[in-house]
Design a protein around this motif. Structure first.
Motif, PDB file in Angstrom:
ATOM      1  N   LEU A   1      -6.322   1.600  -0.570  1.00  0.00           N
ATOM      2  CA  LEU A   1      -6.143   2.779  -1.418  1.00  0.00           C
ATOM      3  C   LEU A   1      -7.480   3.296  -1.943  1.00  0.00           C
ATOM      4  CD1 LEU A   1      -2.915   1.836  -3.370  1.00  0.00           C
ATOM      5  CD2 LEU A   1      -3.166   3.553  -1.580  1.00  0.00           C
TER       6      LEU A   1
ATOM      7  N   GLU B   1       0.995   3.900  -3.000  1.00  0.00           N
ATOM      8  CA  GLU B   1       0.624   5.280  -2.707  1.00  0.00           C
ATOM      9  C   GLU B   1       1.734   6.232  -3.175  1.00  0.00           C
ATOM     10  OE1 GLU B   1      -1.384   7.340   1.029  1.00  0.00           O
ATOM     11  OE2 GLU B   1       0.700   6.772   1.430  1.00  0.00           O
ATOM     12  N   ASN B   2       2.963   5.907  -2.841  1.00  0.00           N
ATOM     13  CA  ASN B   2       4.097   6.729  -3.269  1.00  0.00           C
ATOM     14  C   ASN B   2       4.203   6.783  -4.792  1.00  0.00           C
ATOM     15  OD1 ASN B   2       4.852   7.399  -0.653  1.00  0.00           O
ATOM     16  ND2 ASN B   2       6.268   5.676  -0.480  1.00  0.00           N
TER      17      ASN B   2
ATOM     18  N   LEU C   1      -7.442   7.086  -3.565  1.00  0.00           N
ATOM     19  CA  LEU C   1      -6.399   7.132  -4.595  1.00  0.00           C
ATOM     20  C   LEU C   1      -6.676   6.231  -5.793  1.00  0.00           C
ATOM     21  CD1 LEU C   1      -3.040   7.407  -2.642  1.00  0.00           C
ATOM     22  CD2 LEU C   1      -4.175   9.138  -4.005  1.00  0.00           C
TER      23      LEU C   1
ATOM     24  N   SER D   1      -3.167  12.291   5.191  1.00  0.00           N
ATOM     25  CA  SER D   1      -2.830  10.896   5.491  1.00  0.00           C
ATOM     26  C   SER D   1      -1.491  10.766   6.213  1.00  0.00           C
ATOM     27  CB  SER D   1      -2.818  10.067   4.209  1.00  0.00           C
ATOM     28  OG  SER D   1      -1.758  10.454   3.373  1.00  0.00           O
TER      29      SER D   1
ATOM     30  N   SER E   1      -8.983   5.381   0.732  1.00  0.00           N
ATOM     31  CA  SER E   1      -8.332   6.691   0.837  1.00  0.00           C
ATOM     32  C   SER E   1      -8.615   7.565  -0.387  1.00  0.00           C
ATOM     33  CB  SER E   1      -6.824   6.531   1.034  1.00  0.00           C
ATOM     34  OG  SER E   1      -6.210   6.093  -0.158  1.00  0.00           O
TER      35      SER E   1
ATOM     36  N   ARG F   1       0.838  -1.208   0.000  1.00  0.00           N
ATOM     37  CA  ARG F   1       0.000   0.000   0.000  1.00  0.00           C
ATOM     38  C   ARG F   1       0.872   1.257   0.000  1.00  0.00           C
ATOM     39  NH1 ARG F   1      -1.846   4.226   2.608  1.00  0.00           N
ATOM     40  NH2 ARG F   1      -4.041   4.718   2.788  1.00  0.00           N
ATOM     41  N   ASP F   2       1.861   1.293   0.871  1.00  0.00           N
ATOM     42  CA  ASP F   2       2.748   2.454   0.953  1.00  0.00           C
ATOM     43  C   ASP F   2       3.490   2.681  -0.369  1.00  0.00           C
ATOM     44  OD1 ASP F   2       1.949   2.824   3.579  1.00  0.00           O
ATOM     45  OD2 ASP F   2       3.776   1.949   4.443  1.00  0.00           O
TER      46      ASP F   2
ATOM     47  N   PHE G   1      -2.622  13.840   0.614  1.00  0.00           N
ATOM     48  CA  PHE G   1      -1.310  13.406   1.062  1.00  0.00           C
ATOM     49  C   PHE G   1      -0.976  14.012   2.426  1.00  0.00           C
ATOM     50  CE2 PHE G   1       3.395  13.438   0.939  1.00  0.00           C
ATOM     51  CZ  PHE G   1       3.577  12.082   0.783  1.00  0.00           C
TER      52      PHE G   1
END
Length: 84
Positions: free
Chosen positions: A52, A15-16, A57, A83, A55, A11-12, A80
């Protein structure tokens, strides 16, 4: 040190990648390709994509796939900041 769950790691990273523009707005995310990219099974990928979606995204469309949400720069910056 506690081990980070695989789904959180994925997920991280996703997201990045979205924030950095590696995945473009409207782009379809292929779970099979993501499995190869992250070297994990389908379950952590599915859990990461669901997180995601919560959130905002990505958007999961039944029987069509998962797509990067088309957000404006201000919306992306706001999400961003909130979160983090």
């Amino acid at each position: 040190m506690a081990r980070v769950p695989e789904s959180q790691r994925v997920r991280d990273a996703l997201e990045n990648a979205v924030v950095e523009g590696r995945y473009r707005p409207g782009e379809r995310l292929d779970p099979a390709r993501l499995e190869l990219e992250f070297g994990c099974s389908r379950t952590p990928i599915r859990e990461a994509l669901q997180a995601l979606e919560r959130s905002g995204l990505v958007q999961i469309r039944p029987k069509q796939g998962t797509y990067v949400t088309e957000l404006g720069v201000s919306e992306l910056a706001e999400r961003f900041e909130v979160s983090r």
